[in-house]
Design an enzyme around this catalytic site. Structure first.
Site, PDB file in Angstrom:
ATOM      1  N   SER A 163       0.854  -1.187   0.000  1.00 22.31           N
ATOM      2  CA  SER A 163       0.000   0.000   0.000  1.00 22.31           C
ATOM      3  C   SER A 163       0.884   1.229   0.000  1.00 22.31           C
ATOM      4  O   SER A 163       2.005   1.200   0.524  1.00 22.31           O
ATOM      5  CB  SER A 163      -0.898   0.016   1.243  1.00 22.31           C
ATOM      6  OG  SER A 163      -1.571   1.258   1.382  1.00 22.31           O
ATOM      7  N   TYR A 172      -1.411  -0.564  10.519  1.00 19.89           N
ATOM      8  CA  TYR A 172      -1.557  -0.872   9.096  1.00 19.89           C
ATOM      9  C   TYR A 172      -0.346  -0.364   8.321  1.00 19.89           C
ATOM     10  O   TYR A 172       0.231  -1.088   7.501  1.00 19.89           O
ATOM     11  CB  TYR A 172      -2.842  -0.234   8.564  1.00 19.89           C
ATOM     12  CG  TYR A 172      -3.093  -0.515   7.099  1.00 19.89           C
ATOM     13  CD1 TYR A 172      -3.578  -1.754   6.688  1.00 19.89           C
ATOM     14  CD2 TYR A 172      -2.862   0.458   6.134  1.00 19.89           C
ATOM     15  CE1 TYR A 172      -3.811  -2.018   5.343  1.00 19.89           C
ATOM     16  CE2 TYR A 172      -3.089   0.201   4.788  1.00 19.89           C
ATOM     17  CZ  TYR A 172      -3.567  -1.040   4.395  1.00 19.89           C
ATOM     18  OH  TYR A 172      -3.792  -1.289   3.070  1.00 19.89           O
TER      19      TYR A 172
END
Length: 267
Positions: free
Chosen positions: A152, A165
């Site tokens: 990501s 995350y």
């Protein structure tokens, strides 16, 4: 527990010129979202797709649309991943798409419970390690294979209140770069794909949480967020699926990170 939904060969016949036709891919987290989109796109290329995840009903629903094989697995569990490997002993797996992931909490670091932190790393990092550990030996023995790890842009750029995350995705960049050098001369390519925010339910959840925290609206939270992208929008699941195929087609690509964020910058 597994369900064999069969494999359609019509797709492979229609894609006779595809570089990927006839290969077999394991896609984790394939019950919805990016995993389902990637699996469908691979099937269009004539790839034999094994859909994996924890929810058999969701996987079977996806399989109905692309005529794939279904295997349930918890990627954070060594025993479950080993069982998946054994269940697929009759398949020549040459593509791994490590897509399974969880978003984790949206909160300042000091408010995050250690158990929630560990849950994120268990799936997003440990899961990739376990799946690679299970399937790489056979790829190395054959001297050919591809691994695509779904990272990501959050692993490269700040995203406040998303530390577990972000940290887990940063870890994937290090894992991928190192693994690529470990297996490259043995014929296996390892790359990451780093999407920016992908339009869909997960981002809608994040915008709602951000709106509740700041006292604004989800629409305002979304508008502020996408303003960071050069394209002024989020990317789509289909664009991520197409990028996955593009990575697999580039035989000289390894140890790389492909940024698919619409030009997202941190601010």
């Amino acid at each position: 527990m597994s369900v064999d939904m069969g494999f359609s060969r019509s797709g492979a016949e229609g894609q006779a010129t595809s570089l990927l036709a006839g290969r077999t891919a394991v896609v984790t987290g394939a019950g919805n979202g990016l995993g389902a989109a990637i699996a469908a796109r691979l099937a269009e290329e004539g790839v034999r797709v094994v859909l994996t995840g924890r929810d058999r009903a969701k996987l079977c629903a996806v399989a109905e649309g692309i005529d794939a094989r279904v295997e349930t697995v918890d990627v954070a569990s060594p025993g479950s991943v080993a069982a998946l490997r054994d269940a697929l002993a009759d398949e020549e797996i040459s593509i791994l798409v490590n897509n399974a992931g969880v978003p984790g909490p949206v909160a300042p670091l000091w408010e995050i419970d250690p158990a929630d932190w560990d849950d994120v790393f268990a799936v997003n990092v440990r899961g990739v390690y376990l799946v690679c550990r299970a399937f790489l030996p056979a790829m190395l023995a054959r001297g050919n294979g591809d691994v695509v790890n779904m990272a990501s842009v959050t692993g490269k750029r700040p995203l406040p209140r998303r530390t577990p995350y972000a940290a887990s995705k940063t870890a994937l960049h290090g894992l991928t770069a190192t693994l690529a050098h470990e297996v490259g001369t043995l014929g296996v390519r390892v790359n990451t794909l780093s999407p920016g925010p992908v339009a869909g339910p997960r981002m809608e959840r994040n915008f709602a949480l951000e709106a509740a925290r700041t006292g604004t609206t989800a629409h305002d939270a979304e508008r502020e967020f996408v303003s960071r992208a050069a394209l002024g929008r989020m990317v789509t699941e289909d664009e991520v699926a197409e990028a996955t195929v593009a990575i697999l087609r580039m035989r000289g690509l390894t140890g790389a990170d492909v940024d698919l964020s619409g030009g997202m910058v941190a601010r």
